[in-house]
Design a protein around this motif. Structure first.
Motif, PDB file in Angstrom:
ATOM      1  N   SER A   1      78.659 -26.115  -7.998  1.00 51.56           N
ATOM      2  CA  SER A   1      77.221 -26.258  -7.789  1.00 51.56           C
ATOM      3  C   SER A   1      76.463 -25.596  -8.932  1.00 51.56           C
ATOM      4  CB  SER A   1      76.824 -25.620  -6.455  1.00 51.56           C
ATOM      5  OG  SER A   1      75.417 -25.634  -6.292  1.00 51.56           O
ATOM      6  N   SER A   2      75.238 -26.089  -9.155  1.00 53.43           N
ATOM      7  CA  SER A   2      74.397 -25.519 -10.221  1.00 53.43           C
ATOM      8  C   SER A   2      73.650 -24.278  -9.766  1.00 53.43           C
ATOM      9  CB  SER A   2      73.395 -26.561 -10.714  1.00 53.43           C
ATOM     10  OG  SER A   2      72.569 -27.001  -9.644  1.00 53.43           O
ATOM     11  N   LEU A   3      73.716 -23.955  -8.476  1.00 54.02           N
ATOM     12  CA  LEU A   3      73.048 -22.764  -7.945  1.00 54.02           C
ATOM     13  C   LEU A   3      74.042 -21.629  -7.799  1.00 54.02           C
ATOM     14  CD1 LEU A   3      70.730 -24.223  -5.160  1.00 54.02           C
ATOM     15  CD2 LEU A   3      70.087 -23.500  -7.461  1.00 54.02           C
ATOM     16  N   MET A   4      73.540 -20.421  -7.935  1.00 55.75           N
ATOM     17  CA  MET A   4      74.349 -19.218  -7.772  1.00 55.75           C
ATOM     18  C   MET A   4      73.710 -18.336  -6.703  1.00 55.75           C
ATOM     19  SD  MET A   4      75.531 -16.364 -10.571  1.00 55.75           S
ATOM     20  CE  MET A   4      73.846 -15.912 -10.946  1.00 55.75           C
ATOM     21  N   VAL A   5      74.537 -17.774  -5.845  1.00 57.25           N
ATOM     22  CA  VAL A   5      74.077 -16.917  -4.741  1.00 57.25           C
ATOM     23  C   VAL A   5      74.475 -15.484  -5.049  1.00 57.25           C
ATOM     24  CG1 VAL A   5      74.167 -16.486  -2.262  1.00 57.25           C
ATOM     25  CG2 VAL A   5      74.347 -18.827  -3.129  1.00 57.25           C
ATOM     26  N   THR A   6      73.513 -14.583  -4.916  1.00 51.66           N
ATOM     27  CA  THR A   6      73.781 -13.153  -5.069  1.00 51.66           C
ATOM     28  C   THR A   6      73.657 -12.490  -3.706  1.00 51.66           C
ATOM     29  OG1 THR A   6      72.907 -13.161  -7.330  1.00 51.66           O
ATOM     30  CG2 THR A   6      73.102 -11.034  -6.241  1.00 51.66           C
TER      31      THR A   6
ATOM     32  N   GLU B   1      70.080 -13.978  -2.373  1.00 49.94           N
ATOM     33  CA  GLU B   1      69.155 -14.427  -3.413  1.00 49.94           C
ATOM     34  C   GLU B   1      69.784 -15.614  -4.139  1.00 49.94           C
ATOM     35  OE1 GLU B   1      67.171 -10.062  -4.439  1.00 49.94           O
ATOM     36  OE2 GLU B   1      68.548 -11.011  -5.851  1.00 49.94           O
ATOM     37  N   TYR B   2      68.941 -16.597  -4.485  1.00 47.41           N
ATOM     38  CA  TYR B   2      69.409 -17.831  -5.099  1.00 47.41           C
ATOM     39  C   TYR B   2      68.763 -18.005  -6.472  1.00 47.41           C
ATOM     40  CZ  TYR B   2      70.617 -18.691  -0.217  1.00 47.41           C
ATOM     41  OH  TYR B   2      71.115 -18.582   1.051  1.00 47.41           O
ATOM     42  N   GLU B   3      69.578 -18.451  -7.419  1.00 43.10           N
ATOM     43  CA  GLU B   3      69.101 -18.710  -8.762  1.00 43.10           C
ATOM     44  C   GLU B   3      70.001 -19.755  -9.415  1.00 43.10           C
ATOM     45  OE1 GLU B   3      69.530 -15.411 -11.458  1.00 43.10           O
ATOM     46  OE2 GLU B   3      71.098 -14.515 -10.214  1.00 43.10           O
ATOM     47  N   VAL B   4      69.544 -20.272 -10.543  1.00 36.17           N
ATOM     48  CA  VAL B   4      70.306 -21.289 -11.270  1.00 36.17           C
ATOM     49  C   VAL B   4      71.445 -20.608 -12.023  1.00 36.17           C
ATOM     50  CG1 VAL B   4      70.216 -23.076 -13.034  1.00 36.17           C
ATOM     51  CG2 VAL B   4      68.284 -22.768 -11.468  1.00 36.17           C
ATOM     52  N   ASP B   5      72.638 -21.182 -11.912  1.00 36.66           N
ATOM     53  CA  ASP B   5      73.802 -20.642 -12.616  1.00 36.66           C
ATOM     54  C   ASP B   5      73.757 -21.112 -14.074  1.00 36.66           C
ATOM     55  OD1 ASP B   5      76.173 -19.482 -13.272  1.00 36.66           O
ATOM     56  OD2 ASP B   5      77.435 -21.018 -12.319  1.00 36.66           O
ATOM     57  N   LYS B   6      73.594 -20.168 -14.970  1.00 32.28           N
ATOM     58  CA  LYS B   6      73.485 -20.479 -16.394  1.00 32.28           C
ATOM     59  C   LYS B   6      74.779 -20.230 -17.156  1.00 32.28           C
ATOM     60  CE  LYS B   6      68.581 -19.212 -16.324  1.00 32.28           C
ATOM     61  NZ  LYS B   6      67.530 -18.328 -16.888  1.00 32.28           N
ATOM     62  N   ASP B   7      75.812 -19.808 -16.464  1.00 36.19           N
ATOM     63  CA  ASP B   7      77.084 -19.498 -17.105  1.00 36.19           C
ATOM     64  C   ASP B   7      78.027 -20.696 -16.930  1.00 36.19           C
ATOM     65  OD1 ASP B   7      79.228 -18.339 -18.279  1.00 36.19           O
ATOM     66  OD2 ASP B   7      79.680 -16.945 -16.645  1.00 36.19           O
ATOM     67  N   PHE B   8      78.087 -21.543 -17.946  1.00 34.89           N
ATOM     68  CA  PHE B   8      78.956 -22.716 -17.891  1.00 34.89           C
ATOM     69  C   PHE B   8      80.152 -22.613 -18.841  1.00 34.89           C
ATOM     70  CE2 PHE B   8      74.740 -24.273 -16.664  1.00 34.89           C
ATOM     71  CZ  PHE B   8      75.037 -24.845 -15.438  1.00 34.89           C
ATOM     72  N   SER B   9      80.171 -21.626 -19.690  1.00 31.21           N
ATOM     73  CA  SER B   9      81.235 -21.521 -20.687  1.00 31.21           C
ATOM     74  C   SER B   9      82.428 -20.697 -20.208  1.00 31.21           C
ATOM     75  CB  SER B   9      80.683 -20.900 -21.978  1.00 31.21           C
ATOM     76  OG  SER B   9      80.160 -19.601 -21.725  1.00 31.21           O
ATOM     77  N   SER B  10      82.242 -19.910 -19.163  1.00 29.15           N
ATOM     78  CA  SER B  10      83.337 -19.048 -18.705  1.00 29.15           C
ATOM     79  C   SER B  10      84.354 -19.852 -17.892  1.00 29.15           C
ATOM     80  CB  SER B  10      82.783 -17.904 -17.855  1.00 29.15           C
ATOM     81  OG  SER B  10      82.152 -18.416 -16.701  1.00 29.15           O
ATOM     82  N   LYS B  11      85.519 -19.273 -17.727  1.00 33.34           N
ATOM     83  CA  LYS B  11      86.588 -19.882 -16.953  1.00 33.34           C
ATOM     84  C   LYS B  11      86.470 -19.490 -15.478  1.00 33.34           C
ATOM     85  CE  LYS B  11      88.844 -21.783 -20.428  1.00 33.34           C
ATOM     86  NZ  LYS B  11      89.138 -23.226 -20.549  1.00 33.34           N
ATOM     87  N   MET B  12      86.984 -20.334 -14.619  1.00 33.88           N
ATOM     88  CA  MET B  12      86.981 -20.082 -13.183  1.00 33.88           C
ATOM     89  C   MET B  12      88.426 -19.936 -12.714  1.00 33.88           C
ATOM     90  SD  MET B  12      85.235 -22.297 -10.101  1.00 33.88           S
ATOM     91  CE  MET B  12      86.190 -23.768 -10.506  1.00 33.88           C
ATOM     92  N   ARG B  13      88.654 -18.925 -11.927  1.00 30.86           N
ATOM     93  CA  ARG B  13      89.998 -18.638 -11.429  1.00 30.86           C
ATOM     94  C   ARG B  13      90.199 -19.310 -10.073  1.00 30.86           C
ATOM     95  NH1 ARG B  13      92.933 -12.688 -10.772  1.00 30.86           N
ATOM     96  NH2 ARG B  13      94.307 -13.250  -9.043  1.00 30.86           N
TER      97      ARG B  13
END
Length: 378
Positions: free
Chosen positions: A297-302, A63-75
């Protein structure tokens, strides 16, 4: 009154019986019917057995949707081995805002660059799997399923005691960065931070010791999950030029993995590789080293694991049993009908003329007393 009402209710229920019972004295069995029944039962058992394996199997839903989480950190999980001594190289991360990310989470470990026989065998197997993944993208679903079994994907430890000098440096660990484009690089000299950016102290390192042959044992983003292979895992680059630059351009896609045993926030990425020799006289400018440039990317995959529900399995099982039972009954009746027609024609062809003659003689004998050969007496 109650007994009468009960009798009426029972008689009404009997009238609604959709499965009437036929007395055994009216049932006729045959060898062909028994043979067809055995074949039908065998087919039912086989298909029901195979259907059970289909019920146990799972598949992945995307499933594809827009990633709305921009404030969190990425490891970022890093495990590089460079063919230079640890005191001569340094690794750091610089994001799009020219913010230098501290690399305190990275460990510099002196090692031997050459692999042991067991490690080399493991590395070759990993490269074969990576080549198959590039050709068959559907195998990624198999890897997602392998997460449930927890297959190891890290380089195994060396089984022998090295006697050679430690001529390489293994840089491994993890760091947290902002979810913006950035640049992770390994180059000559230790990094230092200053107000206008950052720099590497390379003045005390001899140019003859430059050697950026490297091996990427692991590089991933997000939560590290055993059993998942990433595109750059197992990559090995060997060079004899001191001025070699290696570049990797990554596009990262946030991914949420939901299975029956694992729920993780990880990232997938695609990669483009480039390498060139630094030669200022020929117009090829830059700095020798290893550069990993990434962008999100601005998209998120579930990715979620799907399983056939029990009611659907029971419906499919009833369809298999009922379909085979009805089909074999129809085929048995059709074969019996054709067999009866063929037998009847055979009997008529062989004995039909004789029976006609016998019937004609019988009719003549029966009517002969009615006919008199003698003349009538006056």
């Amino acid at each position: 009154m109650r007994r009468l009402s009960r009798k009426k209710a029972l008689s009404l229920v009997k009238e609604l019986d959709a499965f009437p019972k036929v007395p055994e004295s009216y049932v006729e069995t045959s060898a062909t019917g028994g043979t067809v029944s055995l074949i039908a039962f065998a087919a039912m058992a086989l298909l029901a057995f195979l259907e059970f394996f289909v019920y146990r199997d799972t598949w992945m839903k995307y499933e594809y949707e827009v990633d709305k989480d921009f404030s969190s950190k990425m490891r970022i999980n890093i495990d590089f081995t460079v063919a230079m001594k640890c005191q001569h190289v340094g690794a750091d991360i610089l994001d799009l805002a020219e913010t230098m990310i501290t690399s305190n989470g990275l460990v510099y470990e002196p090692v031997i660059f050459a692999l042991s026989p067991q490690q080399r065998l493991w590395h070759r197997t990993l490269l074969l799997i990576q080549n198959r993944l590039r050709e068959e993208h559907a195998l990624q679903e198999v890897l997602y399923k392998s997460v449930l079994k927890g297959y190891p994907t890290a380089l195994p430890p060396r089984e022998d005691t090295p006697t050679e000098p430690l001529n390489a440096c293994r840089i491994h660990g993890h760091v947290y960065v902002n979810k913006v484009a950035g640049n992770f690089h390994i180059t000559v000299g230790k990094p230092i931070h200053h107000p206008r950016g950052h720099a590497h102290i390379a003045a005390f390192v001899s140019h003859e010791t430059y050697n950026f042959s490297h091996r990427i044992d692991h590089l991933s983003f997000g939560e590290e999950i055993p059993g998942i292979l990433n595109p750059l895992d197992g990559t090995e680059k060997i060079t004899n030029n001191n001025n070699q630059m290696f570049q990797y351009f990554l596009t990262i896609v946030p991914t949420k993995l939901h299975t029956s045993k694992v729920n993780a926030d990880t990232h997938q990425f695609s990669v483009t590789e480039r390498e060139r020799v630094i030669n200022h006289a020929a117009g090829s400018h830059g700095v020798s080293g290893i550069f990993v440039k990434y962008d999100t990317s601005s998209l998120m995959v579930t990715v979620s694991e799907q399983h056939m529900p029990l009611w659907q399995f029971l419906v499919r099982l009833c369809g298999i049993i009922g379909g085979i039972f009805s089909t074999t009954g129809m085929l048995h009746g059709l074969v019996g009908f054709c067999f009866d027609i063929i037998c009847c024609r055979f009997k008529l062809g062989a004995y039909g003329g004789r029976e006609v003659l016998q019937s004609d003689n019988h009719m003549n004998n029966h009517h002969s007393p009615l006919i008199s050969d003698k003349p009538l007496e006056e």
